[in-house]
Design a protein around this motif. Structure first.
Motif, PDB file in Angstrom:
ATOM      1  N   SER A 122       3.001 -23.232 -14.199  1.00 45.81           N
ATOM      2  CA  SER A 122       3.058 -21.780 -14.378  1.00 45.81           C
ATOM      3  C   SER A 122       3.417 -21.076 -13.071  1.00 45.81           C
ATOM      4  O   SER A 122       3.515 -19.848 -13.043  1.00 45.81           O
ATOM      5  CB  SER A 122       1.716 -21.266 -14.907  1.00 45.81           C
ATOM      6  OG  SER A 122       0.701 -21.487 -13.941  1.00 45.81           O
ATOM      7  N   GLY A 123       3.598 -21.837 -12.004  1.00 46.86           N
ATOM      8  CA  GLY A 123       4.032 -21.233 -10.744  1.00 46.86           C
ATOM      9  C   GLY A 123       2.923 -20.567  -9.959  1.00 46.86           C
ATOM     10  O   GLY A 123       3.188 -19.845  -8.997  1.00 46.86           O
ATOM     11  N   LYS A 124       1.658 -20.790 -10.366  1.00 45.95           N
ATOM     12  CA  LYS A 124       0.557 -20.180  -9.608  1.00 45.95           C
ATOM     13  C   LYS A 124       0.311 -20.898  -8.297  1.00 45.95           C
ATOM     14  O   LYS A 124      -0.130 -20.300  -7.324  1.00 45.95           O
ATOM     15  CB  LYS A 124      -0.733 -20.237 -10.435  1.00 45.95           C
ATOM     16  CG  LYS A 124      -0.747 -19.242 -11.557  1.00 45.95           C
ATOM     17  CD  LYS A 124      -2.049 -19.346 -12.314  1.00 45.95           C
ATOM     18  CE  LYS A 124      -1.948 -18.504 -13.561  1.00 45.95           C
ATOM     19  NZ  LYS A 124      -3.013 -18.792 -14.503  1.00 45.95           N
ATOM     20  N   ILE A 125       0.522 -22.202  -8.319  1.00 42.62           N
ATOM     21  CA  ILE A 125       0.239 -23.041  -7.155  1.00 42.62           C
ATOM     22  C   ILE A 125       1.446 -23.922  -6.892  1.00 42.62           C
ATOM     23  O   ILE A 125       2.039 -24.469  -7.824  1.00 42.62           O
ATOM     24  CB  ILE A 125      -1.006 -23.924  -7.426  1.00 42.62           C
ATOM     25  CG1 ILE A 125      -2.258 -23.054  -7.447  1.00 42.62           C
ATOM     26  CG2 ILE A 125      -1.134 -25.031  -6.392  1.00 42.62           C
ATOM     27  CD1 ILE A 125      -3.527 -23.819  -7.754  1.00 42.62           C
ATOM     28  N   ALA A 148       9.245 -21.835 -11.784  1.00 44.54           N
ATOM     29  CA  ALA A 148       8.081 -21.656 -12.658  1.00 44.54           C
ATOM     30  C   ALA A 148       7.627 -20.200 -12.661  1.00 44.54           C
ATOM     31  O   ALA A 148       7.336 -19.633 -13.719  1.00 44.54           O
ATOM     32  CB  ALA A 148       6.940 -22.565 -12.202  1.00 44.54           C
ATOM     33  N   ALA A 149       7.578 -19.586 -11.477  1.00 48.00           N
ATOM     34  CA  ALA A 149       7.123 -18.200 -11.388  1.00 48.00           C
ATOM     35  C   ALA A 149       8.107 -17.253 -12.073  1.00 48.00           C
ATOM     36  O   ALA A 149       7.704 -16.323 -12.773  1.00 48.00           O
ATOM     37  CB  ALA A 149       6.926 -17.814  -9.919  1.00 48.00           C
ATOM     38  N   ARG A 209       7.792 -17.618 -15.876  1.00 56.76           N
ATOM     39  CA  ARG A 209       6.563 -16.967 -16.306  1.00 56.76           C
ATOM     40  C   ARG A 209       6.789 -15.470 -16.538  1.00 56.76           C
ATOM     41  O   ARG A 209       6.328 -14.902 -17.521  1.00 56.76           O
ATOM     42  CB  ARG A 209       5.507 -17.194 -15.211  1.00 56.76           C
ATOM     43  CG  ARG A 209       4.088 -17.135 -15.684  1.00 56.76           C
ATOM     44  CD  ARG A 209       3.724 -18.365 -16.441  1.00 56.76           C
ATOM     45  NE  ARG A 209       2.372 -18.270 -16.971  1.00 56.76           N
ATOM     46  CZ  ARG A 209       1.878 -19.072 -17.877  1.00 56.76           C
ATOM     47  NH1 ARG A 209       2.596 -20.044 -18.384  1.00 56.76           N
ATOM     48  NH2 ARG A 209       0.647 -18.916 -18.313  1.00 56.76           N
ATOM     49  N   GLU A 268      -1.485 -25.045 -13.764  1.00 59.41           N
ATOM     50  CA  GLU A 268      -1.334 -24.166 -12.596  1.00 59.41           C
ATOM     51  C   GLU A 268      -0.058 -24.469 -11.824  1.00 59.41           C
ATOM     52  O   GLU A 268       0.502 -23.590 -11.164  1.00 59.41           O
ATOM     53  CB  GLU A 268      -2.570 -24.256 -11.692  1.00 59.41           C
ATOM     54  CG  GLU A 268      -2.734 -25.547 -10.897  1.00 59.41           C
ATOM     55  CD  GLU A 268      -3.362 -26.694 -11.693  1.00 59.41           C
ATOM     56  OE1 GLU A 268      -3.323 -26.663 -12.939  1.00 59.41           O
ATOM     57  OE2 GLU A 268      -3.882 -27.629 -11.055  1.00 59.41           O
ATOM     58  N   THR A 293      10.537 -25.830  -7.564  1.00 55.30           N
ATOM     59  CA  THR A 293       9.792 -25.850  -8.824  1.00 55.30           C
ATOM     60  C   THR A 293       8.917 -24.608  -8.942  1.00 55.30           C
ATOM     61  O   THR A 293       8.910 -23.938  -9.981  1.00 55.30           O
ATOM     62  CB  THR A 293       8.927 -27.115  -8.924  1.00 55.30           C
ATOM     63  OG1 THR A 293       9.782 -28.262  -8.882  1.00 55.30           O
ATOM     64  CG2 THR A 293       8.123 -27.131 -10.218  1.00 55.30           C
ATOM     65  N   VAL A 294       8.204 -24.269  -7.878  1.00 50.33           N
ATOM     66  CA  VAL A 294       7.309 -23.114  -7.962  1.00 50.33           C
ATOM     67  C   VAL A 294       8.106 -21.819  -8.128  1.00 50.33           C
ATOM     68  O   VAL A 294       7.674 -20.901  -8.831  1.00 50.33           O
ATOM     69  CB  VAL A 294       6.350 -23.064  -6.743  1.00 50.33           C
ATOM     70  CG1 VAL A 294       7.066 -22.676  -5.458  1.00 50.33           C
ATOM     71  CG2 VAL A 294       5.177 -22.121  -7.002  1.00 50.33           C
ATOM     72  N   TYR A 320     -10.421 -23.755 -11.390  1.00 54.39           N
ATOM     73  CA  TYR A 320      -9.912 -24.419 -10.190  1.00 54.39           C
ATOM     74  C   TYR A 320     -10.897 -24.298  -9.039  1.00 54.39           C
ATOM     75  O   TYR A 320     -11.100 -23.210  -8.500  1.00 54.39           O
ATOM     76  CB  TYR A 320      -8.559 -23.818  -9.793  1.00 54.39           C
ATOM     77  CG  TYR A 320      -7.586 -23.884 -10.942  1.00 54.39           C
ATOM     78  CD1 TYR A 320      -7.038 -25.095 -11.321  1.00 54.39           C
ATOM     79  CD2 TYR A 320      -7.282 -22.749 -11.692  1.00 54.39           C
ATOM     80  CE1 TYR A 320      -6.189 -25.186 -12.409  1.00 54.39           C
ATOM     81  CE2 TYR A 320      -6.431 -22.825 -12.780  1.00 54.39           C
ATOM     82  CZ  TYR A 320      -5.889 -24.044 -13.137  1.00 54.39           C
ATOM     83  OH  TYR A 320      -5.059 -24.132 -14.220  1.00 54.39           O
TER      84      TYR A 320
END
Lengths: 237, 237
Positions: free
Chosen positions: A10-13, B22-23, B26, A7, B18-19, B195
């Motif tokens: 994958s950039g979800k969180i 990552a997004a 994706r 998570e 990072t997020v 989760y």
């Protein structure tokens, strides 16, 4: 620190646990030197835990703890040290008491720990933190992560906390460079950082001064401030 | 991804890059497989860049780019590949034009790049992104990081984007485990995540279904939903 979870990558969180651990360690006088985030893969986790455990005094994992198929951190930590995964009797008893007649096999999977690990608690926090050698296994849910950090804090204890000061200026980094170089050269025990902002209208660059010797850190900050032109700094902390 | 900066590992700043990376990856159909954060140390950066560049198709660095003493990423990337640091004539000309008579030596340090790197732009984003082989060098300031990501996006292009669905339920993970195991076994091409939340009153567990085959991902989600008891799920995405 090892952050585990699809998570996150994958950039979800957005990971919120690294900053929580880093800030705590700072207060305890411990340097966080390396953070790695990996996917939910047992062999990858095992390799990382082994490498981090050998090269660092303390290792903290975040995430991958729970009863479902994607929770493989306990397996990974066990494999890192070549030990089995076993049911901890104390944890199993707590889980049985909690669920009572609603207990399912899946719930008892939360009692699985690496053989040889200890289950650490405090007077207030009775749900244990699993520790194997220098590795602390924490869950990914931020609220529970921070709760278990308090158990880790008790085990680590306070060494000598880091001291931190900051100076805010409207000068840009290019103009500050020679001034910073002089302070860095004169204060080798102080870590000096320079961070531009693009969004705060009250300053252009934040300068930070960090170290274990409070007097030396303050002197480095004051030495920099003394070299700034008239009208500067905007703010000192 | 390699995140560089004492400010991250000291807990002063929460990494937001990072997020963002990552997004984006994706959406482009690229898996982010590993993220590492290290201190501002040239040799550490060089080792990490070399290792990541050899073991991955693409590498993105964040932070440590700028004119001051703590900006050592360009040096680290150059050392990773055994090349010199040189002044890029195009960058130097842009910096001279920008600062005009206010130009200082410190400003020109922002024109330093690893020899052999290319300076990548788009029609809209004319301040270049530095690229050396499979390594993209991005700054740490989140606004500028995201801007330069758009240049990287153009270079990478869209492969086949990941598809993502979610199911929210009041069941706990222990009860969900056998249902999830069945779906995981029947849909090997779908990545299934589970989760728990401790803060949202509307559900207890979020289940995620990810993959490259949109039909297969939707079938895995629907298969799980079909096995839930009456009154579930709370929400499907």
């Amino acid at each position: 620190m090892l952050v585990i979870g699809n998570e996150i990558l994958s950039g979800k969180i957005q990971d919120a646990n690294t900053v929580a651990l880093a800030a705590l360690l700072r207060r305890l006088g411990v340097s966080l030197r390396r953070q790695v985030a990996v996917l939910d893969d047992v062999e990858t986790i095992a390799q990382e835990v082994r490498a981090l455990s050998e090269s660092h005094d303390l290792v903290f994992t975040s995430g991958g703890v729970g009863p479902t198929h994607d929770d493989v951190t306990i397996d990974g930590v066990a494999r890192a040290f070549g030990v089995e995964v076993v049911e901890d009797p104390g944890l199993a008893a707590m889980i049985r008491a909690h669920y009572g007649p609603r207990l399912l096999d899946g719930h008892l999977r939360m009692a699985l720990v690496p053989a040889g690990s200890t289950q650490e608690t405090t007077a207030e926090i009775t749900w244990p933190l699993t520790r194997l050698r220098n590795v602390f296994v924490l869950p990914g849910v931020p609220e529970i992560f921070r709760l278990k950090l308090r158990v880790a804090e008790r085990l680590i204890g306070v060494d000598r906390p880091f001291v931190s000061h900051a100076v805010y200026t409207r000068m840009d980094e290019g103009a500050l460079k020679p001034l910073l170089d002089a302070v860095v050269a004169a204060h080798p025990g102080v870590e000096v950082g320079s961070y531009p902002t693009w969004t705060d209208p009250t300053y252009k660059t934040k300068l930070t001064f960090d170290g274990l010797d409070a007097g030396e850190v303050a002197r480095a900050r004051d030495a920099l401030v003394a070299t700034l032109p008239e009208g500067e700094p905007q703010r000192v902390e």
